[in-house]
Design a protein around this motif. Structure first.
Motif: not given
Length: 353
Positions: A127-156
């Motif tokens: 579960q940690r890997f699945t969410e971490s991979l999604s967060v990593l890809e978002a941060l590498l491909t987008r700007e102003n990334v926000s997240w609300d998941g099981d292991y990561y919660k942050f604003d832009g």
């Protein structure tokens, strides 16, 4: 078929020293580049004397400064033990310092004792890997990334500097279901049958082929990298001698991979193995030239895009460098000019093994 040299980094005893170990690893990487290998792979492990590179991105940048042509592959970064907000920036920096030759292999980790020492139970890693991979890809491909998941919660937030190119990401997994599902999504795959038979290898290859055939036309066709113990011996007597060194190494590897994870001040205890020596030798490519060419030809026929060659198991450095040169001279030219056959149907054991 591409050839990738894996930097095994086995510390056989404490007084061997990390300085000597890493000098030899770097020398092997430089040698691989000069010999025409397509890539070198860098492992990541912590708190143990097997595959011991705690910071593979740091090693990657060092190797990139001393080489010209090889891809520098992380094999693999364990995402569940990291904060992706920090790691994404480290990846961008490393890729820049590697002159855009970095390939980021990622996985969830494999050794329960190691992960427990880092405070991440093995059972939580999928579960940690699945969410971490999604967060990593978002941060590498987008700007102003926000997240609300099981292991990561942050604003832009925006990782800086921005990547100069899409960083290649490869998924490391050994289970056929996971291979199929990630290949279907267009991910390059790194897998290994470890010391198991060709039948296990075939299950992995066929899962990849099925996933690739079902991938959307809009995604790039994924590639399959297969890691295998490979040592080109001069004769059968040398193959047997090397095989015993590998068998001794696997006493430690099995201790970690399947348990019980017995360590003594960071050193992995060698424990009795269930697999017999003769069975291991039948499965691995520790052999002379004729058998090596025969088996690698079957790998190419199966459509394996890249062979990751794992060879270092505490052998003397001069012996390793000499073997690498023999392999590059006597084996690699047979596969560099020919395109591997692509089989439309499921590969059967009649074709391999």
């Amino acid at each position: 078929m591409r050839f990738n040299y894996f930097l095994t980094t086995f510390l056989p005893r404490k007084d061997y020293g990390g300085d000597r170990l890493y000098r030899e690893v770097i020398e092997q990487a430089v040698h691989a580049d000069a010999l025409g290998f397509d890539a070198v792979s860098i492992p990541e492990h912590h708190l143990i004397n097997l595959l011991i590179i705690p910071s593979p991105l740091q090693m990657a940048t060092k190797i990139a400064t001393l080489t010209r042509n090889v891809d520098v592959v992380i094999s693999i970064s364990v995402l569940p033990i990291r904060d992706m907000r920090v790691f994404a920036g480290e990846v961008v920096q490393a890729d820049i310092l590697c002159d855009n030759r970095l390939v980021l292999g990622v996985g969830r980790g494999a050794f329960a004792a190691e992960l427990a020492g880092l405070g991440v139970p093995l059972a939580e890693t999928p579960q940690r890997f699945t969410e971490s991979l999604s967060v990593l890809e978002a941060l590498l491909t987008r700007e102003n990334v926000s997240w609300d998941g099981d292991y990561y919660k942050f604003d832009g937030i925006t990782v800086m500097p921005r990547p100069e190119r899409p960083v290649p990401i490869m998924i490391a997994t050994i289970t056929p279901d996971a291979i199929y599902n990630y290949a279907k999504r267009g991910y390059d795959i790194q897998t290994t049958p470890l010391n198991s038979s060709f039948d296990v290898l075939l299950d992995q290859v066929n899962a990849f082929r099925k996933g690739r055939s079902e991938a959307p036309a809009s995604v790039r066709a994924p590639k399959l990298s297969l890691q295998r113990v490979i040592y080109l011996a001069r004769d059968d007597a040398e193959a047997q001698r090397i095989g015993h060194s590998v068998y001794d190494y696997y006493k430690r590897f099995d201790n970690l991979f399947t348990g019980p994870g017995v360590l003594r001040d960071g050193m992995v205890e060698p424990l009795p193995r269930k697999q017999q020596f003769e069975e291991m030798m039948d499965n691995l490519l520790i052999c002379t030239k004729s058998r090596m060419l025969e088996n690698l030809s079957k790998y190419a026929e199966a459509g394996i895009d890249e062979v990751i060659m794992s060879s270092g198991f505490g052998l003397p450095q001069a012996e390793m460098l000499d073997m690498m040169e023999r392999f590059a001279t006597e084996i690699m030219p047979h596969f560099k000019s020919a395109k591997p056959a692509r089989l439309d149907a499921t590969v059967s054991s009649a074709h391999i093994g």
